[in-house]
Design an enzyme around this catalytic site. Structure first.
Site, PDB file in Angstrom:
ATOM      1  N   LYS A  46     -10.870  -3.046  -4.147  1.00 30.58           N
ATOM      2  CA  LYS A  46     -11.708  -1.839  -4.259  1.00 30.58           C
ATOM      3  C   LYS A  46     -10.948  -0.693  -4.896  1.00 30.58           C
ATOM      4  O   LYS A  46     -11.543   0.226  -5.440  1.00 30.58           O
ATOM      5  CB  LYS A  46     -12.146  -1.384  -2.866  1.00 30.58           C
ATOM      6  CG  LYS A  46     -13.063  -2.324  -2.163  1.00 30.58           C
ATOM      7  CD  LYS A  46     -13.330  -1.834  -0.734  1.00 30.58           C
ATOM      8  CE  LYS A  46     -14.021  -2.893   0.089  1.00 30.58           C
ATOM      9  NZ  LYS A  46     -13.439  -3.088   1.409  1.00 30.58           N
ATOM     10  N   LYS A  51      -4.890  -9.314  -7.095  1.00 29.59           N
ATOM     11  CA  LYS A  51      -6.170  -9.655  -6.459  1.00 29.59           C
ATOM     12  C   LYS A  51      -7.213  -8.584  -6.793  1.00 29.59           C
ATOM     13  O   LYS A  51      -6.860  -7.411  -7.013  1.00 29.59           O
ATOM     14  CB  LYS A  51      -6.001  -9.850  -4.956  1.00 29.59           C
ATOM     15  CG  LYS A  51      -5.867  -8.573  -4.194  1.00 29.59           C
ATOM     16  CD  LYS A  51      -6.055  -8.732  -2.703  1.00 29.59           C
ATOM     17  CE  LYS A  51      -5.970  -7.329  -2.141  1.00 29.59           C
ATOM     18  NZ  LYS A  51      -6.016  -7.096  -0.783  1.00 29.59           N
ATOM     19  N   LYS A  72       0.829  -1.218   0.000  1.00 27.00           N
ATOM     20  CA  LYS A  72       0.000   0.000   0.000  1.00 27.00           C
ATOM     21  C   LYS A  72       0.855   1.255   0.000  1.00 27.00           C
ATOM     22  O   LYS A  72       0.507   2.254  -0.620  1.00 27.00           O
ATOM     23  CB  LYS A  72      -0.934   0.014   1.214  1.00 27.00           C
ATOM     24  CG  LYS A  72      -2.142  -0.870   1.041  1.00 27.00           C
ATOM     25  CD  LYS A  72      -3.206  -0.499   2.058  1.00 27.00           C
ATOM     26  CE  LYS A  72      -4.427  -1.398   1.925  1.00 27.00           C
ATOM     27  NZ  LYS A  72      -5.363  -1.227   3.024  1.00 27.00           N
TER      28      LYS A  72
HETATM   29  P1  TYM Z   1     -11.305  -5.488   3.255  1.00 27.90           P
HETATM   30  O1  TYM Z   1     -12.294  -4.409   3.528  1.00 27.90           O
HETATM   31  O2  TYM Z   1     -10.207  -5.203   2.281  1.00 27.90           O
HETATM   32  O3  TYM Z   1     -12.027  -6.788   2.762  1.00 27.90           O
HETATM   33  C1  TYM Z   1     -13.113  -7.397   3.468  1.00 27.90           C
HETATM   34  C2  TYM Z   1     -13.008  -8.908   3.340  1.00 27.90           C
HETATM   35  O4  TYM Z   1     -12.991  -9.302   1.956  1.00 27.90           O
HETATM   36  C3  TYM Z   1     -11.862 -10.139   1.712  1.00 27.90           C
HETATM   37  N1  TYM Z   1     -11.375  -9.889   0.336  1.00 27.90           N
HETATM   38  C4  TYM Z   1     -11.238 -10.841  -0.593  1.00 27.90           C
HETATM   39  N2  TYM Z   1     -11.497 -12.151  -0.594  1.00 27.90           N
HETATM   40  C5  TYM Z   1     -11.254 -12.833  -1.735  1.00 27.90           C
HETATM   41  N3  TYM Z   1     -10.775 -12.260  -2.876  1.00 27.90           N
HETATM   42  C6  TYM Z   1     -10.506 -10.943  -2.914  1.00 27.90           C
HETATM   43  N4  TYM Z   1     -10.049 -10.381  -4.025  1.00 27.90           N
HETATM   44  C7  TYM Z   1     -10.739 -10.161  -1.746  1.00 27.90           C
HETATM   45  N5  TYM Z   1     -10.590  -8.843  -1.449  1.00 27.90           N
HETATM   46  C8  TYM Z   1     -10.974  -8.697  -0.177  1.00 27.90           C
HETATM   47  C9  TYM Z   1     -10.831  -9.719   2.740  1.00 27.90           C
HETATM   48  O5  TYM Z   1      -9.865 -10.729   2.948  1.00 27.90           O
HETATM   49  C10 TYM Z   1     -11.696  -9.458   3.940  1.00 27.90           C
HETATM   50  O6  TYM Z   1     -11.982 -10.673   4.619  1.00 27.90           O
HETATM   51  N6  TYM Z   1      -8.161  -5.418   7.170  1.00 27.90           N
HETATM   52  C11 TYM Z   1      -9.464  -5.857   6.715  1.00 27.90           C
HETATM   53  C12 TYM Z   1     -10.597  -5.312   7.561  1.00 27.90           C
HETATM   54  C13 TYM Z   1     -10.483  -5.614   9.021  1.00 27.90           C
HETATM   55  C14 TYM Z   1     -10.639  -6.869   9.644  1.00 27.90           C
HETATM   56  C15 TYM Z   1     -10.500  -6.629  11.029  1.00 27.90           C
HETATM   57  C16 TYM Z   1     -10.870  -8.153   9.177  1.00 27.90           C
HETATM   58  C17 TYM Z   1     -10.272  -4.687  10.000  1.00 27.90           C
HETATM   59  N7  TYM Z   1     -10.292  -5.306  11.202  1.00 27.90           N
HETATM   60  C18 TYM Z   1     -10.588  -7.665  11.956  1.00 27.90           C
HETATM   61  C19 TYM Z   1     -10.949  -9.185  10.103  1.00 27.90           C
HETATM   62  C20 TYM Z   1     -10.814  -8.941  11.465  1.00 27.90           C
HETATM   63  C21 TYM Z   1      -9.692  -5.356   5.293  1.00 27.90           C
HETATM   64  O7  TYM Z   1      -9.109  -4.413   4.847  1.00 27.90           O
HETATM   65  O8  TYM Z   1     -10.667  -6.013   4.624  1.00 27.90           O
END
Ligand code: TYM
Length: 343
Positions: free
Chosen positions: A214, A211, A129
């Site tokens: 967003k 991957k 990032k």
């Molecule tokens: P975020 O908002 O990027 O994504 C939310 C969830 O979607 C999954 N994900 C994917 N799974 C499969 N293929 C993809 N291309 C893909 N893109 C995203 C992510 O793995 C996630 O499960 N850091 C986390 C948010 C967070 C969190 C937490 C998660 C904050 N605190 C505590 C678990 C526990 C994040 O940025 O997810």
């Protein structure tokens, strides 16, 4: 070291919850997409009767990169409405906004003070990032994984259902829990990541080496709120290859990714899908994939439209979610403060 029993530790007593507790979060930045859905959200929804469920819209994580305040406020509501539209049921799952429960930020600070810099230096997501902007990105972006550890550990979480990209963050959370427990006495449950074999890493439509994200180009993802015509166009443009057969072959990442998405949508085996498209071309496969996406997303979009039409009700649901989890986060924080000598 044995720590004194407190009201807090009693409230959090881990032995024998009837169900394992899951916690997960999603950022209100950009449009939620089918990677989020297939890698995470659909499991949250499908497993609501198996676990004790806590889900969070992580606005404090979103602000680690610049956000327009008005847009952020809107995105939080819209994401909450999307999760409910996907089937999260406020009766069975607590859904809330991270910043509404101040213990997240507070525990993150306490954990900051016991987390070695070296552990954070190893985080690959920060490196990706920040890229070449290491001197200008926020300190919050660097510290992101500690806030995530605080999210998870506050609720004495057993399992964290996430996509593959969050694996390293959950590992760090375990390391932090472990070292805190060793230093201050048993305080945190050590959580495990719950990452599925299929769908944990959905790739970008325009570049299957990356991957789906967003922050990618519009044509790289299918947003959960994309209308059918947009879905059709994006799938028509999705990268494949110059071969003809429609088979699950990991050395052909474009078609492999599209087939994986199809497999998850229709719930058939790889053999069944390969048989369905034997002798057929990309055009027919892409038409079927488009149809599968539209069939999955249309009912979600209909429910979404109803939910966003009533923002007061959404706010009420989110306030109720925060209300439900607050006693747990309060008890954990109090216990941590006591262990560290702050109370
Ligand atoms: P975020 O908002 O990027 O994504 C939310 C969830 O979607 C999954 N994900 C994917 N799974 C499969 N293929 C993809 N291309 C893909 N893109 C995203 C992510 O793995 C996630 O499960 N850091 C986390 C948010 C967070 C969190 C937490 C998660 C904050 N605190 C505590 C678990 C526990 C994040 O940025 O997810």
């Amino acid at each position: 070291m044995s720590a004194p029993t407190t009201a807090a530790s009693a409230a959090n007593a881990t032995p024998k919850r009837a169900r394992e507790r899951v916690f997960s979060g999603i950022q209100p930045s950009g449009a939620p997409h089918i990677g989020n859905y297939l890698g995470a959200i659909r499991h949250w929804v499908a497993e609501q009767d198996i676990f004790d469920n806590i889900y969070c819209v992580v606005d404090l994580h979103a602000i680690t990169v610049p956000q327009d305040p008005g847009e952020l406020r809107e995105n939080v509501r819209q994401l909450a409405a999307t999760l409910l539209a996907c089937g999260l049921d406020p009766q069975r799952s607590a859904l809330f906004v991270q910043s509404h429960v101040h213990e997240h930020a507070e525990l993150a600070w306490l954990l900051n003070c016991v987390t070695p810099m070296g552990w954070l230096n190893r985080m690959t997501q920060f490196k990706t990032k920040a890229g070449d902007d290491r001197e200008t990105v926020s300190a919050g972006l660097y510290d992101y994984p500690v806030l995530m550890a605080a999210d998870i550990l506050l609720y004495q979480t057993d399992a964290v259902p996430v996509g593959d990209d969050q694996r390293q963050h959950v590992e760090l959370t375990r390391d932090i829990a472990n070292s805190f427990n060793a230093r201050f006495g048993e305080t945190f449950v050590e959580p495990r990541a719950l990452i599925r074999e299929v769908g944990a890493r959905i790739m970008a439509l325009d570049d299957p080496a990356k991957k789906m994200s967003k922050s990618g180009a519009d044509t790289s993802y299918i947003a959960l709120l994309d209308p059918p015509e947009v879905i059709r166009k994006k799938i028509a443009r999705a990268t494949t290859d110059s071969q003809r057969t429609i088979v699950f072959d990991e050395s052909r990442p474009g078609i492999f990714n599209l087939l994986t998405i199809y497999q998850l949508l229709v719930g058939q085996s790889r053999e069944q899908i390969e048989a369905e498209f034997a002798g057929k071309g990309y055009k027919e496969f892409k038409a079927a994939l488009t149809e599968g996406l539209v069939a999955t997303l249309t009912p979600i979009q209909q429910r979404y439209n109803q939910l966003v039409a009533d923002p007061a009700e959404l706010d009420r649901l989110l306030a109720g979610g925060a209300e439900r989890v607050r006693p747990i986060s309060h008890a954990t924080l109090a216990q941590v403060q006591q262990r560290m000598g702050l109370r």
